[in-house]
Design a protein around this motif. Structure first.
Motif, PDB file in Angstrom:
ATOM      1  N   ILE A 122      32.388 -10.171  25.578  1.00 38.37           N
ATOM      2  CA  ILE A 122      32.374  -8.477  25.865  1.00 38.37           C
ATOM      3  C   ILE A 122      32.700  -8.188  24.395  1.00 38.37           C
ATOM      4  O   ILE A 122      33.653  -7.810  23.724  1.00 38.37           O
ATOM      5  N   LEU A 123      31.455  -8.118  23.718  1.00 42.41           N
ATOM      6  CA  LEU A 123      31.503  -7.510  22.101  1.00 42.41           C
ATOM      7  C   LEU A 123      30.698  -6.377  22.133  1.00 42.41           C
ATOM      8  O   LEU A 123      29.354  -6.402  22.639  1.00 42.41           O
ATOM      9  N   GLY A 124      31.210  -5.250  21.509  1.00 42.92           N
ATOM     10  CA  GLY A 124      30.190  -4.179  21.477  1.00 42.92           C
ATOM     11  C   GLY A 124      31.037  -2.742  21.030  1.00 42.92           C
ATOM     12  O   GLY A 124      32.311  -2.953  20.461  1.00 42.92           O
ATOM     13  N   GLN A 125      30.301  -1.629  21.068  1.00 39.89           N
ATOM     14  CA  GLN A 125      31.262  -0.411  20.708  1.00 39.89           C
ATOM     15  C   GLN A 125      31.390   0.480  21.963  1.00 39.89           C
ATOM     16  O   GLN A 125      30.901   0.365  23.204  1.00 39.89           O
ATOM     17  N   ILE A 126      32.942   0.661  21.826  1.00 40.00           N
ATOM     18  CA  ILE A 126      33.451   1.553  22.827  1.00 40.00           C
ATOM     19  C   ILE A 126      32.918   3.079  22.776  1.00 40.00           C
ATOM     20  O   ILE A 126      32.856   3.784  21.944  1.00 40.00           O
ATOM     21  N   ILE A 127      32.345   3.321  24.062  1.00 44.11           N
ATOM     22  CA  ILE A 127      31.497   4.675  24.216  1.00 44.11           C
ATOM     23  C   ILE A 127      32.262   5.644  24.919  1.00 44.11           C
ATOM     24  O   ILE A 127      31.985   6.785  24.834  1.00 44.11           O
ATOM     25  N   GLN A 137      29.515  -0.524  25.044  1.00 43.02           N
ATOM     26  CA  GLN A 137      27.958  -0.886  24.867  1.00 43.02           C
ATOM     27  C   GLN A 137      27.696  -2.185  24.052  1.00 43.02           C
ATOM     28  O   GLN A 137      28.254  -1.967  23.035  1.00 43.02           O
ATOM     29  N   ARG A 138      27.274  -3.031  24.728  1.00 41.93           N
ATOM     30  CA  ARG A 138      26.849  -4.381  23.848  1.00 41.93           C
ATOM     31  C   ARG A 138      25.882  -4.319  22.943  1.00 41.93           C
ATOM     32  O   ARG A 138      25.299  -3.205  22.901  1.00 41.93           O
ATOM     33  N   LEU A 139      25.807  -5.164  21.953  1.00 37.98           N
ATOM     34  CA  LEU A 139      24.998  -5.200  20.925  1.00 37.98           C
ATOM     35  C   LEU A 139      23.429  -5.219  21.537  1.00 37.98           C
ATOM     36  O   LEU A 139      22.599  -4.588  20.799  1.00 37.98           O
ATOM     37  N   SER A 140      23.052  -5.997  22.612  1.00 39.77           N
ATOM     38  CA  SER A 140      22.077  -5.903  23.399  1.00 39.77           C
ATOM     39  C   SER A 140      21.502  -4.413  23.884  1.00 39.77           C
ATOM     40  O   SER A 140      20.458  -4.516  24.449  1.00 39.77           O
ATOM     41  N   GLY A 141      22.506  -3.674  24.094  1.00 38.12           N
ATOM     42  CA  GLY A 141      22.183  -2.270  24.830  1.00 38.12           C
ATOM     43  C   GLY A 141      23.086  -2.333  26.154  1.00 38.12           C
ATOM     44  O   GLY A 141      23.092  -0.991  26.643  1.00 38.12           O
ATOM     45  N   ASP A 142      23.333  -3.394  26.811  1.00 37.96           N
ATOM     46  CA  ASP A 142      23.786  -3.379  28.061  1.00 37.96           C
ATOM     47  C   ASP A 142      25.374  -2.802  27.963  1.00 37.96           C
ATOM     48  O   ASP A 142      25.905  -2.712  27.025  1.00 37.96           O
ATOM     49  N   VAL A 143      25.477  -2.020  29.087  1.00 40.00           N
ATOM     50  CA  VAL A 143      26.887  -1.586  29.133  1.00 40.00           C
ATOM     51  C   VAL A 143      27.973  -2.212  30.161  1.00 40.00           C
ATOM     52  O   VAL A 143      27.545  -2.585  31.215  1.00 40.00           O
ATOM     53  N   PHE A 159      36.291  -4.531  14.721  1.00 42.27           N
ATOM     54  CA  PHE A 159      35.507  -4.735  13.627  1.00 42.27           C
ATOM     55  C   PHE A 159      35.492  -3.372  12.730  1.00 42.27           C
ATOM     56  O   PHE A 159      35.533  -2.252  13.358  1.00 42.27           O
ATOM     57  N   THR A 160      34.973  -3.553  11.572  1.00 43.13           N
ATOM     58  CA  THR A 160      34.633  -2.440  10.767  1.00 43.13           C
ATOM     59  C   THR A 160      33.454  -1.615  11.182  1.00 43.13           C
ATOM     60  O   THR A 160      33.229  -0.485  10.912  1.00 43.13           O
ATOM     61  N   ASN A 161      32.567  -2.518  11.281  1.00 44.87           N
ATOM     62  CA  ASN A 161      31.124  -1.849  11.597  1.00 44.87           C
ATOM     63  C   ASN A 161      30.254  -2.733  12.417  1.00 44.87           C
ATOM     64  O   ASN A 161      30.753  -3.788  12.957  1.00 44.87           O
ATOM     65  N   ARG A 162      29.225  -2.492  12.680  1.00 43.75           N
ATOM     66  CA  ARG A 162      28.053  -3.223  13.728  1.00 43.75           C
ATOM     67  C   ARG A 162      27.991  -4.577  13.136  1.00 43.75           C
ATOM     68  O   ARG A 162      28.043  -5.698  13.973  1.00 43.75           O
ATOM     69  N   ASP A 163      27.833  -4.652  11.765  1.00 38.75           N
ATOM     70  CA  ASP A 163      27.042  -6.036  11.072  1.00 38.75           C
ATOM     71  C   ASP A 163      28.535  -6.935  11.273  1.00 38.75           C
ATOM     72  O   ASP A 163      28.046  -7.993  11.670  1.00 38.75           O
ATOM     73  N   ALA A 164      29.698  -6.559  11.133  1.00 34.62           N
ATOM     74  CA  ALA A 164      30.886  -7.500  11.393  1.00 34.62           C
ATOM     75  C   ALA A 164      30.713  -7.745  12.744  1.00 34.62           C
ATOM     76  O   ALA A 164      31.224  -9.051  12.921  1.00 34.62           O
ATOM     77  N   ALA A 165      30.638  -6.925  13.720  1.00 43.75           N
ATOM     78  CA  ALA A 165      30.708  -7.339  15.100  1.00 43.75           C
ATOM     79  C   ALA A 165      29.483  -8.333  15.305  1.00 43.75           C
ATOM     80  O   ALA A 165      29.725  -9.460  16.247  1.00 43.75           O
ATOM     81  N   MET A 168      30.286 -12.041  14.327  1.00 43.86           N
ATOM     82  CA  MET A 168      31.109 -12.820  15.129  1.00 43.86           C
ATOM     83  C   MET A 168      30.689 -12.978  16.510  1.00 43.86           C
ATOM     84  O   MET A 168      31.126 -13.788  17.350  1.00 43.86           O
ATOM     85  N   SER A 169      29.307 -12.624  16.722  1.00 46.53           N
ATOM     86  CA  SER A 169      28.848 -12.821  18.302  1.00 46.53           C
ATOM     87  C   SER A 169      28.290 -14.306  18.238  1.00 46.53           C
ATOM     88  O   SER A 169      27.933 -15.078  17.437  1.00 46.53           O
ATOM     89  N   GLN A 170      28.796 -14.666  19.523  1.00 52.58           N
ATOM     90  CA  GLN A 170      28.548 -16.030  19.842  1.00 52.58           C
ATOM     91  C   GLN A 170      27.026 -16.329  20.348  1.00 52.58           C
ATOM     92  O   GLN A 170      26.684 -17.497  20.193  1.00 52.58           O
ATOM     93  N   PHE A 171      26.317 -15.024  20.353  1.00 51.25           N
ATOM     94  CA  PHE A 171      24.713 -15.105  20.800  1.00 51.25           C
ATOM     95  C   PHE A 171      24.092 -14.985  19.579  1.00 51.25           C
ATOM     96  O   PHE A 171      24.581 -14.292  18.726  1.00 51.25           O
ATOM     97  N   SER A 172      22.904 -15.228  19.522  1.00 47.19           N
ATOM     98  CA  SER A 172      21.986 -15.005  18.537  1.00 47.19           C
ATOM     99  C   SER A 172      21.627 -13.280  18.797  1.00 47.19           C
ATOM    100  O   SER A 172      21.336 -12.851  19.463  1.00 47.19           O
ATOM    101  N   PRO A 173      21.932 -12.477  17.457  1.00 51.55           N
ATOM    102  CA  PRO A 173      21.587 -11.234  17.629  1.00 51.55           C
ATOM    103  C   PRO A 173      20.083 -10.813  17.643  1.00 51.55           C
ATOM    104  O   PRO A 173      19.206 -11.524  17.430  1.00 51.55           O
ATOM    105  N   LYS A 174      20.027  -9.871  18.551  1.00 46.70           N
ATOM    106  CA  LYS A 174      18.613  -9.303  18.879  1.00 46.70           C
ATOM    107  C   LYS A 174      18.131  -8.469  17.762  1.00 46.70           C
ATOM    108  O   LYS A 174      19.017  -7.905  17.033  1.00 46.70           O
ATOM    109  N   ASP A 175      17.067  -8.120  17.678  1.00 50.04           N
ATOM    110  CA  ASP A 175      16.397  -6.980  16.669  1.00 50.04           C
ATOM    111  C   ASP A 175      16.859  -5.651  16.919  1.00 50.04           C
ATOM    112  O   ASP A 175      16.812  -5.609  18.354  1.00 50.04           O
ATOM    113  N   SER A 176      17.487  -5.129  16.167  1.00 52.47           N
ATOM    114  CA  SER A 176      18.153  -3.787  16.422  1.00 52.47           C
ATOM    115  C   SER A 176      17.151  -2.537  15.942  1.00 52.47           C
ATOM    116  O   SER A 176      16.638  -2.502  14.918  1.00 52.47           O
TER     117      SER A 176
END
Length: 176
Positions: A122-127, A137-143, A159-165, A168-176
């Motif tokens: 559960i990694l993402g931005q608190i909305i 909201q996760r990096l993939s866009g899921d909530v 984390f300080t920003n999206r890139d730092a988060a 640390m993701s255990q999944f490969s990052p998707k194209d943003s």
């Protein structure tokens, strides 16, 4: 009789003053922590409800209603409320956790966080931080809707920003 009336008037004046101070203090704290206005209102109402119960108890004592009668009344009310909430204990714990989050949660809306959970990432931005849930909201866009009582029980990494988060993701990052 005059002493009782004077005490009741004094209690009413004190209630009005303390109630306003409580409301303005909560609003000030909420604005300083950048909390949603709806949450500020909710927390203010919850604390005002408790304060009103104490006020009613004090007025009853001034009027001469005995401790035994008050104890029977309040124990009956608490028994009914307790039975009603026993089946829904998680609702009560989420409401309590919501108050704790309001006053002591070190994360705010907009922060990038990871809730350390062995079953799922559960990694993402608190909305939003609502009465019952922290919405991430996760990096993939899921909530993800994460219950307040659970987020207080798990370690949370900020984390300080999206890139730092993303690093640390255990999944490969998707194209943003």
């Amino acid at each position: 009789m005059m002493v009782q009336v004077a005490l009741i008037v004094l209690l009413i004046v004190a209630y009005a003053i303390v109630s306003r101070l409580l409301k303005s203090s909560i609003a000030l704290l909420g604005q300083r922590k950048s909390v949603n206005e709806v949450r500020i209102t909710y927390v203010s109402r919850m604390l005002n409800l408790g304060f009103t119960a104490v006020f009613v108890l004090l007025v009853c004592l001034v009027l001469g209603i005995g401790y035994g009668q008050l104890a029977i009344f309040f124990s009956s009310v608490f028994a009914v409320v307790g039975v009603a909430l026993f089946a829904q204990w998680s609702i009560l714990s989420n409401i309590t956790a919501s108050l704790i989050i309001f006053f002591g949660f070190p994360y705010r809306v907009g922060d990038w966080v990871k809730v350390v959970d062995k079953d799922d990432e559960i990694l993402g931005q608190i909305i939003e931080i609502s009465t019952f849930h922290v919405i991430i909201q996760r990096l993939s866009g899921d909530v993800v809707t994460y219950p307040n009582n659970l987020i207080l029980q798990k370690p949370v990494v900020r984390f300080t920003n999206r890139d730092a988060a993303q690093a640390m993701s255990q999944f490969s990052p998707k194209d943003s």
